[in-house]
Design a protein around this motif. Structure first.
Motif, PDB file in Angstrom:
ATOM      1  N   GLY A   1       0.778  -1.229   0.000  1.00 43.79           N
ATOM      2  CA  GLY A   1       0.000   0.000   0.000  1.00 43.79           C
ATOM      3  C   GLY A   1       0.808   1.276   0.000  1.00 43.79           C
ATOM      4  O   GLY A   1       0.317   2.326   0.437  1.00 43.79           O
ATOM      5  N   LEU A   2       2.032   1.237  -0.522  1.00 42.53           N
ATOM      6  CA  LEU A   2       2.903   2.411  -0.487  1.00 42.53           C
ATOM      7  C   LEU A   2       3.409   2.807  -1.876  1.00 42.53           C
ATOM      8  O   LEU A   2       4.513   3.359  -2.010  1.00 42.53           O
ATOM      9  CB  LEU A   2       4.096   2.153   0.447  1.00 42.53           C
ATOM     10  CG  LEU A   2       3.753   1.989   1.926  1.00 42.53           C
ATOM     11  CD1 LEU A   2       4.997   1.617   2.722  1.00 42.53           C
ATOM     12  CD2 LEU A   2       3.138   3.274   2.488  1.00 42.53           C
ATOM     13  N   ALA A   3       2.626   2.551  -2.899  1.00 44.35           N
ATOM     14  CA  ALA A   3       3.044   2.905  -4.256  1.00 44.35           C
ATOM     15  C   ALA A   3       3.302   4.405  -4.398  1.00 44.35           C
ATOM     16  O   ALA A   3       4.123   4.819  -5.229  1.00 44.35           O
ATOM     17  CB  ALA A   3       1.983   2.455  -5.262  1.00 44.35           C
ATOM     18  N   ASP A   4       2.625   5.216  -3.577  1.00 46.45           N
ATOM     19  CA  ASP A   4       2.788   6.667  -3.668  1.00 46.45           C
ATOM     20  C   ASP A   4       3.881   7.201  -2.749  1.00 46.45           C
ATOM     21  O   ASP A   4       4.071   8.420  -2.647  1.00 46.45           O
ATOM     22  CB  ASP A   4       1.465   7.359  -3.335  1.00 46.45           C
ATOM     23  CG  ASP A   4       0.970   7.038  -1.930  1.00 46.45           C
ATOM     24  OD1 ASP A   4       1.381   5.975  -1.390  1.00 46.45           O
ATOM     25  OD2 ASP A   4       0.184   7.828  -1.376  1.00 46.45           O
ATOM     26  N   LYS A   5       4.627   6.297  -2.078  1.00 49.44           N
ATOM     27  CA  LYS A   5       5.660   6.740  -1.129  1.00 49.44           C
ATOM     28  C   LYS A   5       7.055   6.244  -1.511  1.00 49.44           C
ATOM     29  O   LYS A   5       7.973   6.313  -0.693  1.00 49.44           O
ATOM     30  CB  LYS A   5       5.320   6.227   0.282  1.00 49.44           C
ATOM     31  CG  LYS A   5       3.981   6.704   0.827  1.00 49.44           C
ATOM     32  CD  LYS A   5       3.968   8.192   1.088  1.00 49.44           C
ATOM     33  CE  LYS A   5       2.652   8.640   1.707  1.00 49.44           C
ATOM     34  NZ  LYS A   5       2.604  10.102   1.953  1.00 49.44           N
ATOM     35  N   VAL A   6       7.223   5.767  -2.740  1.00 49.98           N
ATOM     36  CA  VAL A   6       8.487   5.108  -3.103  1.00 49.98           C
ATOM     37  C   VAL A   6       9.679   6.052  -2.985  1.00 49.98           C
ATOM     38  O   VAL A   6      10.799   5.611  -2.699  1.00 49.98           O
ATOM     39  CB  VAL A   6       8.413   4.499  -4.516  1.00 49.98           C
ATOM     40  CG1 VAL A   6       7.361   3.413  -4.573  1.00 49.98           C
ATOM     41  CG2 VAL A   6       8.152   5.575  -5.576  1.00 49.98           C
ATOM     42  N   ASP A   7       9.483   7.355  -3.211  1.00 48.22           N
ATOM     43  CA  ASP A   7      10.605   8.294  -3.194  1.00 48.22           C
ATOM     44  C   ASP A   7      10.743   9.046  -1.879  1.00 48.22           C
ATOM     45  O   ASP A   7      11.564   9.968  -1.763  1.00 48.22           O
ATOM     46  CB  ASP A   7      10.449   9.301  -4.348  1.00 48.22           C
ATOM     47  CG  ASP A   7      10.572   8.638  -5.713  1.00 48.22           C
ATOM     48  OD1 ASP A   7      11.400   7.710  -5.844  1.00 48.22           O
ATOM     49  OD2 ASP A   7       9.825   9.027  -6.633  1.00 48.22           O
TER      50      ASP A   7
END
Length: 275
Positions: free
Chosen positions: A147-153
């Motif tokens: 659930g962290l596709a939007d937190k990779v960077d």
């Protein structure tokens, strides 16, 4: 007179994890006393009990972060014996063994100078020698899975505790382990963040990952675990199907321990799903 309950380890033809007569002490303190444990492939075993009962030490002995004083540990095809006359595992044997045993701790231990993506990519590149492009593709998929596709960077300093722990789970999964070990994975989290981590663990269980979980989340253990083991003072007091042990414990010590959770309502609360 020895009043320790006699525990019958379930018959499992080819367990994924097997611990036999495991012993460990630190100085004069005996922490584990002849522990026997079998975990079937694809099953979930929850270890519960009061603090200081030996649960975390048992978990660390399974992946040999702590060296047992006696007994035997096997995960998959790798088996090691300890005690008089046994040879300690070689460094290379230990390294191979640990790559097949994913471990998630209370505290996330992420590299602060790396993004979430970098944390998940690091071990496959440095340990498994995966090409960077392949490791990146795998890491992106795993971060999406938790659930962290939007937190990779994002760097760890910009993530919540629950997000950090989910990165830690993705990092462990990146090594493609045969089993996953969770040592109080939610105990350092604020209550409102616990559910998102339990949701990831519940998803892994539903996908057939072999897991041993040390937890105080009794509702989660009841719903997700196949078996529950209650430990106290370095011994297994009671073991059985999760709902049997939690809803109708046989041993007075188990009853007393679980009574606290039932009185507080925790044992009836369903585990929150994040995914």
């Amino acid at each position: 007179m020895d009043t320790t309950p006699k525990i019958e380890t379930p018959e499992i033809e080819t367990p994924k994890i097997e611990v036999a007569a495991l012993r460990k002490q630190f100085g004069e303190l005996v922490v584990l006393k002849d522990i026997n444990l079998k975990v079937a492939a694809g099953s979930v075993v929850a270890l519960i009990g009061p603090s200081g009962s030996g649960k975390s030490t048992l978990l660390r002995c399974i992946n040999l972060l702590v060296t047992p004083d006696g007994g035997r540990v096997r995960v998959g095809e790798d088996s090691f014996a300890f005690g008089v006359g046994s040879k300690p595992p070689r460094t290379r044997e230990l390294a191979r063994f640990r790559t097949n045993t994913g471990m998630v701790f209370q505290h996330f231990n992420l590299f602060p100078h790396m993004t979430a993506l970098g944390n998940v990519m690091e071990a496959p590149i440095t340990v498994r020698k995966k090409p960077k492009a392949q490791a990146r593709e795998q890491a992106l998929a795993l971060l999406a899975k938790v659930g962290l596709a939007d937190k990779v960077d994002e760097y760890p300093s910009r993530l919540s505790g629950g997000q950090k722990q989910r990165v830690a789970i993705a990092r462990a999964l990146a090594m493609e382990p045969e089993v996953m070990l969770f040592d109080e994975a939610t105990s350092a989290l604020d209550p409102e963040l616990v559910g998102e981590v339990l949701g990831v663990m519940q998803k892994l269980a539903s996908e057939g990952m072999t897991m041993v979980i040390v937890t105080h989340e009794i509702a989660f253990a009841r719903e997700v675990a196949d078996r529950v083991i209650f430990m106290r003072d370095g011994v297994v007091i009671e073991e059985g199907p999760a709902r049997q042990v939690i809803d109708a414990p046989r041993e007075p010590a188990t009853q007393a321990f679980l009574g606290h959770f039932h009185r507080g309502g925790a044992a009836q609360a369903p585990a929150e799903k994040a995914l």
